[in-house]
Scaffold this motif. Structure first.
Motif, PDB file in Angstrom:
ATOM      1  N   ASP A 105      42.887 -18.895-141.895  1.00 40.63           N
ATOM      2  CA  ASP A 105      43.052 -19.708-140.682  1.00 40.63           C
ATOM      3  C   ASP A 105      43.892 -19.015-139.618  1.00 40.63           C
ATOM      4  OD1 ASP A 105      41.489 -21.678-141.804  1.00 40.63           O
ATOM      5  OD2 ASP A 105      43.178 -22.986-142.327  1.00 40.63           O
ATOM      6  N   ILE A 106      44.799 -18.142-140.030  1.00 39.78           N
ATOM      7  CA  ILE A 106      45.632 -17.464-139.024  1.00 39.78           C
ATOM      8  C   ILE A 106      45.017 -16.148-138.562  1.00 39.78           C
ATOM      9  CG2 ILE A 106      47.775 -18.565-139.753  1.00 39.78           C
ATOM     10  CD1 ILE A 106      48.510 -15.854-141.100  1.00 39.78           C
ATOM     11  N   GLY A 107      43.859 -15.779-139.139  1.00 45.43           N
ATOM     12  CA  GLY A 107      43.119 -14.665-138.571  1.00 45.43           C
ATOM     13  C   GLY A 107      43.049 -13.365-139.347  1.00 45.43           C
ATOM     14  N   ILE A 108      43.410 -13.372-140.630  1.00 46.65           N
ATOM     15  CA  ILE A 108      43.277 -12.121-141.371  1.00 46.65           C
ATOM     16  C   ILE A 108      41.801 -11.751-141.491  1.00 46.65           C
ATOM     17  CG2 ILE A 108      45.425 -12.415-142.661  1.00 46.65           C
ATOM     18  CD1 ILE A 108      43.583 -13.007-145.150  1.00 46.65           C
ATOM     19  N   SER A 109      41.547 -10.472-141.718  1.00 48.10           N
ATOM     20  CA  SER A 109      40.174  -9.981-141.817  1.00 48.10           C
ATOM     21  C   SER A 109      39.708  -9.810-143.251  1.00 48.10           C
ATOM     22  CB  SER A 109      40.062  -8.638-141.101  1.00 48.10           C
ATOM     23  OG  SER A 109      40.350  -8.804-139.736  1.00 48.10           O
ATOM     24  N   GLY A 110      40.647  -9.853-144.190  1.00 52.06           N
ATOM     25  CA  GLY A 110      40.260  -9.684-145.574  1.00 52.06           C
ATOM     26  C   GLY A 110      41.385 -10.018-146.527  1.00 52.06           C
ATOM     27  N   TYR A 111      41.012 -10.249-147.779  1.00 52.56           N
ATOM     28  CA  TYR A 111      41.974 -10.600-148.815  1.00 52.56           C
ATOM     29  C   TYR A 111      41.409 -10.092-150.127  1.00 52.56           C
ATOM     30  CZ  TYR A 111      45.569 -13.631-150.993  1.00 52.56           C
ATOM     31  OH  TYR A 111      46.665 -14.128-151.667  1.00 52.56           O
ATOM     32  N   ILE A 112      42.196  -9.270-150.817  1.00 56.91           N
ATOM     33  CA  ILE A 112      41.804  -8.819-152.146  1.00 56.91           C
ATOM     34  C   ILE A 112      42.991  -8.980-153.088  1.00 56.91           C
ATOM     35  CG2 ILE A 112      40.012  -7.249-151.307  1.00 56.91           C
ATOM     36  CD1 ILE A 112      41.867  -4.903-151.801  1.00 56.91           C
ATOM     37  N   LEU A 113      42.694  -8.949-154.358  1.00 57.47           N
ATOM     38  CA  LEU A 113      43.726  -9.147-155.370  1.00 57.47           C
ATOM     39  C   LEU A 113      44.221  -7.802-155.894  1.00 57.47           C
ATOM     40  CD1 LEU A 113      41.957 -12.043-157.277  1.00 57.47           C
ATOM     41  CD2 LEU A 113      43.783 -12.220-155.571  1.00 57.47           C
ATOM     42  N   LYS A 114      45.538  -7.709-156.078  1.00 54.01           N
ATOM     43  CA  LYS A 114      46.134  -6.463-156.559  1.00 54.01           C
ATOM     44  C   LYS A 114      45.612  -6.064-157.933  1.00 54.01           C
ATOM     45  CE  LYS A 114      50.471  -6.126-154.093  1.00 54.01           C
ATOM     46  NZ  LYS A 114      51.906  -5.893-154.211  1.00 54.01           N
ATOM     47  N   ASP A 115      45.232  -7.037-158.740  1.00 51.48           N
ATOM     48  CA  ASP A 115      44.763  -6.704-160.086  1.00 51.48           C
ATOM     49  C   ASP A 115      43.239  -6.600-160.183  1.00 51.48           C
ATOM     50  OD1 ASP A 115      44.233  -9.397-159.829  1.00 51.48           O
ATOM     51  OD2 ASP A 115      45.229  -9.988-161.681  1.00 51.48           O
ATOM     52  N   ASP A 116      42.549  -6.593-159.053  1.00 49.43           N
ATOM     53  CA  ASP A 116      41.097  -6.408-159.040  1.00 49.43           C
ATOM     54  C   ASP A 116      40.822  -4.909-158.875  1.00 49.43           C
ATOM     55  OD1 ASP A 116      38.369  -6.171-158.514  1.00 49.43           O
ATOM     56  OD2 ASP A 116      38.294  -8.101-157.471  1.00 49.43           O
ATOM     57  N   ARG A 117      40.664  -4.241-159.989  1.00 45.86           N
ATOM     58  CA  ARG A 117      40.509  -2.781-159.976  1.00 45.86           C
ATOM     59  C   ARG A 117      39.308  -2.337-159.150  1.00 45.86           C
ATOM     60  NH1 ARG A 117      41.182   0.136-165.462  1.00 45.86           N
ATOM     61  NH2 ARG A 117      41.343   1.806-163.968  1.00 45.86           N
ATOM     62  N   THR A 118      38.236  -3.104-159.174  1.00 48.99           N
ATOM     63  CA  THR A 118      37.039  -2.726-158.428  1.00 48.99           C
ATOM     64  C   THR A 118      37.332  -2.649-156.935  1.00 48.99           C
ATOM     65  OG1 THR A 118      35.646  -3.743-160.119  1.00 48.99           O
ATOM     66  CG2 THR A 118      34.636  -3.328-157.973  1.00 48.99           C
ATOM     67  N   ASP A 119      37.966  -3.686-156.390  1.00 46.92           N
ATOM     68  CA  ASP A 119      38.283  -3.683-154.959  1.00 46.92           C
ATOM     69  C   ASP A 119      39.318  -2.609-154.612  1.00 46.92           C
ATOM     70  OD1 ASP A 119      36.519  -5.587-153.989  1.00 46.92           O
ATOM     71  OD2 ASP A 119      37.909  -7.242-154.291  1.00 46.92           O
ATOM     72  N   ILE A 120      40.314  -2.432-155.450  1.00 47.33           N
ATOM     73  CA  ILE A 120      41.338  -1.424-155.177  1.00 47.33           C
ATOM     74  C   ILE A 120      40.716  -0.029-155.209  1.00 47.33           C
ATOM     75  CG2 ILE A 120      43.489  -0.386-156.009  1.00 47.33           C
ATOM     76  CD1 ILE A 120      43.859  -3.165-154.703  1.00 47.33           C
ATOM     77  N   GLN A 121      39.824   0.235-156.149  1.00 44.05           N
ATOM     78  CA  GLN A 121      39.194   1.548-156.243  1.00 44.05           C
ATOM     79  C   GLN A 121      38.299   1.855-155.052  1.00 44.05           C
ATOM     80  OE1 GLN A 121      37.355   1.389-160.114  1.00 44.05           O
ATOM     81  NE2 GLN A 121      39.228   2.010-161.159  1.00 44.05           N
ATOM     82  N   LYS A 122      37.803   0.837-154.391  1.00 46.39           N
ATOM     83  CA  LYS A 122      36.990   1.065-153.186  1.00 46.39           C
ATOM     84  C   LYS A 122      37.750   0.637-151.924  1.00 46.39           C
ATOM     85  CE  LYS A 122      34.367  -3.254-153.461  1.00 46.39           C
ATOM     86  NZ  LYS A 122      33.054  -3.873-153.525  1.00 46.39           N
ATOM     87  N   LEU A 123      39.068   0.785-151.975  1.00 41.32           N
ATOM     88  CA  LEU A 123      39.903   0.373-150.846  1.00 41.32           C
ATOM     89  C   LEU A 123      39.492   1.075-149.561  1.00 41.32           C
ATOM     90  CD1 LEU A 123      42.255  -1.405-149.970  1.00 41.32           C
ATOM     91  CD2 LEU A 123      43.812   0.454-150.615  1.00 41.32           C
TER      92      LEU A 123
END
Length: 143
Positions: A105-123
């Motif tokens: 609601d305040i306008g961020i463009s994305g949100y990922i979880l620190k323990d989601d290895r898949t998203d972190i590996q494709k940061l």
């Protein structure tokens, strides 16, 4: 060669920052222009350095005496108004839908979880997506 994406990182956990740097280094068109550990460093940093995408931990305090559990909820709208070309990626251990929706609601463009290895590996790819004006929310993020 395309445009360089300038990334700033606000996270008070050095281990997480080192992991982000590892995966961002995979892309020669991403340049990390600064790393901050404390929220009070953020505004002066943005005044002096051009940042395209800001990675931040949602729970980093903005001041030593700040009683708010998520003080960046109050700061991000101000920053996005002041820097309309800034995109914000929140990375957090917190996966509560009400918190995530508040950040959306305040306008961020994305949100990922620190323990989601898949998203972190494709940061690097997540950063590219956000820098192009698209939204990115991790597969395991509670929306």
């Amino acid at each position: 060669m395309g445009t360089i994406i300038r990334v700033g990182i606000l996270d008070n956990y050095q281990g997480a920052v080192e992991v982000y740097l590892k995966y961002l280094a995979q892309d020669s068109q991403i340049e990390v222009v600064g790393i901050m550990q404390y929220g009070e460093e953020l505004e002066p940093f943005l005044e002096n350095v051009q940042v395209d995408v800001l990675i931040l931990d949602v729970q980093v305090a903005t001041a030593l005496d700040d009683p708010n559990l998520y003080p960046l909820l109050h700061l991000i709208p101000k920053l996005l108004q002041q820097y309309p070309r800034l995109f914000v990626l929140a990375i957090s251990m917190h996966n509560q839908s009400t918190l995530i929706k508040a950040f959306i609601d305040i306008g961020i463009s994305g949100y990922i979880l620190k323990d989601d290895r898949t998203d972190i590996q494709k940061l690097d790819k997540v950063i590219r997506t956000i820098a192009q004006g698209e939204k990115y929310f991790g597969e395991h993020v509670s929306l």
